[in-house]
Write an enzyme that holds these catalytic residues in place. Structure first.
Site, short mmCIF file in Angstrom:
data_model
loop_
_atom_site.label_atom_id
_atom_site.label_comp_id
_atom_site.label_asym_id
_atom_site.label_seq_id
_atom_site.Cartn_x
_atom_site.Cartn_y
_atom_site.Cartn_z
CG HIS A 82 -2.14 0.84 1.01
ND1 HIS A 82 -3.29 0.33 0.44
CD2 HIS A 82 -2.39 2.14 1.24
CE1 HIS A 82 -4.20 1.28 0.35
NE2 HIS A 82 -3.68 2.41 0.84
CG ASP A 161 -10.39 3.23 4.82
OD1 ASP A 161 -9.95 4.29 5.32
OD2 ASP A 161 -10.05 2.83 3.69
CB SER A 183 -7.06 5.33 6.34
OG SER A 183 -7.28 5.10 4.98
CE LYS A 187 -7.24 1.50 2.04
NZ LYS A 187 -7.57 2.79 2.60
N1 URA Z 1 -4.03 5.81 1.58
C1 URA Z 1 -5.07 5.37 2.33
O1 URA Z 1 -5.61 4.29 2.10
N2 URA Z 1 -5.50 6.15 3.34
C2 URA Z 1 -4.94 7.33 3.62
O2 URA Z 1 -5.38 7.98 4.55
C3 URA Z 1 -3.87 7.80 2.83
C4 URA Z 1 -3.43 7.00 1.81
#
Ligand code: URA
Length: 430
Positions: A82, A161, A183, A187
């Site tokens: 991510h 989220d 966040s 996920k």
């Molecule tokens: N990516 C995400 O999933 N959340 C954020 O807050 C910033 C980048």
């Protein structure tokens, strides 16, 4: 418990209890707390911050807001990656098919554009027919077949989220360490991977503008993941200028395909290969850059990317014929009015220009225009002569154009002296 009291407590800088944090997250997800109170709460967190314990509790409450993917039917270690958000960041489309070609499984849950940064889901949806809202069974089936799939948050998977992310985007409450960490990590934990690599961006186009903040974010996320019994690494990478040459939804898909053909820009390749290497390392596979290069030359990653598009309902022919993607035919060139070297190319200004063109959202309900964007023909350290084209702006509406052009012009700073090419990858944190 009353939402009013929790907002006031955080506004006054006090530490929230686990119960208060769960009350806010679950109440908002269930629709019992209205947007205006949640927006006030997020602004209070933005200004007063959260400590590590509160951030962990926030992440777990967000994770528990929905289901988790059951990946037991998938053999071997499951990986994920991510990015903390950048401009021109099409890295996921390059990394996933390459890593999967080495035999690992990647379960990726992605987000939409946030602030001035682009979102993987918006980019994917520029491919005609592409579906990103997948059932759990379909998600797992696609990963089993080709080694990876990319899905958005749903009403069941990371729903907190999904809602909070959209609200933060519209209320200028994105740039906060705890909100970003919770966040991202909620996920990732919901998607069920055993190990993950975070691409933490630092620079003017990132949410973390300086190195110390970016490192703090990296350690915060690594700590939450480890406390949850999973493995993780972080790569700190440069986001002072946009990644690659293309910024905008369809344009970035085209550049990702170029990289999968082994022809993309150096910075996108370097960062993608670094992330592949670190992900595979977490799975116990040691590969070098030249192993990754050979894999790209074998064409296997490109074939997988095509199959991935097909399995998620998209038109796989976009890989061979990019003109099947929506790309605006209205193009304006931005030319240099002097000789010199590009000393700076402000990624945030380019990201904001893309939002002005309609490539990102200003309000939660806004639709994305996938056909607009910016092609950067000159990047930091490039030599420029008077009249050279610095960038091309793809637009749909003339009314958006002037503000976008002004931002693109302001993004370029030229120097009379030669400039060293900037680093792409700063550090890998184990
Ligand atoms: N990516 C995400 O999933 N959340 C954020 O807050 C910033 C980048």
């Amino acid at each position: 418990m009353r939402m009013y009291d929790v907002i006031k407590k955080k506004r006054d800088g006090a530490e929230l209890t686990t119960e208060e944090i769960r009350f806010v997250v679950h109440g908002y997800t269930r629709g019992e707390i209205p947007d205006y109170q949640m927006a006030a709460f997020l602004m209070a967190v933005y200004f007063k911050g959260m400590n590590e314990r509160e951030t962990y509790d926030l992440t777990i409450a967000m994770l528990e807001s929905g289901d988790r993917l059951d990946l037991r039917s998938l053999k071997g270690i499951k990986l994920d990656k991510h990015s903390s958000g950048g401009v021109g960041d099409k890295i996921t489309f390059v990394v996933l098919p390459i890593a999967a070609s080495f035999g690992v499984k990647i379960v990726k849950m992605s987000g939409r554009g946030l602030g001035h940064t682009g979102g993987t889901i918006d980019k994917l949806e520029s491919i005609p027919g592409m579906r990103t809202s997948l059932s759990k069974e379909e998600f797992v089936k696609i990963v089993d077949e080709i080694g990876f799939a990319i899905a958005s948050q749903t009403e069941n998977l990371a729903p907190a989220d999904k809602k909070i992310y959209a609200l933060r985007d519209a209320t200028a409450t994105v740039e906060n360490l705890s909100l970003i960490a919770s966040s991202i990590v909620s996920k990732k934990l919901a998607a069920g991977a055993d190990a993950m690599v975070f691409d933490v961006k630092v620079g003017c186009g990132a949410f973390m503008k300086d190195f110390d903040q970016a490192k703090k974010l990296a350690f915060l996320m690594l700590d939450i993941v480890r406390r949850h019994g999973k493995k993780a690494k972080a790569v700190l990478s440069n986001m002072d200028q946009p990644l690659g040459k293309m910024v905008g939804n369809s344009l970035e898909v085209i550049e990702a395909v170029e990289c999968l053909r082994g022809e993309g820009p150096k910075d996108v390749i370097e960062l993608s290969f670094t992330l592949v290497k670190e992900m595979l390392d977490l799975a116990g596979l040691k590969v070098s850059f030249s192993d990754i290069e050979s894999m790209v030359r074998s064409n296997e990653p490109l074939k997988r990317f095509k199959k991935f598009i097909e399995l998620q309902g998209g038109d796989p022919n976009v890989v061979d014929d990019p003109f099947k993607l929506p790309i605006s035919r209205n193009v304006v060139e931005v030319r240099s009015d002097r000789d010199g070297y590009v000393a700076r190319l402000d990624a945030e200004a380019i990201g904001r220009a893309c939002v002005f063109l309609g490539g990102g959202r200003s309000k939660k309900e806004d639709n994305i225009d996938h056909s607009v964007g910016i092609e950067l023909l000159k990047k930091v350290s490039d030599r420029v002569r008077t009249g050279d084209v610095l960038a091309k702006v793809y637009y749909s509406n003339r009314s958006d154009l002037d503000s976008a052009l002004a931002l693109v012009r302001s993004a370029y700073v030229l120097s009379t002296h030669s400039v060293e090419p900037p680093s792409t990858v700063f550090e890998v944190i184990e």
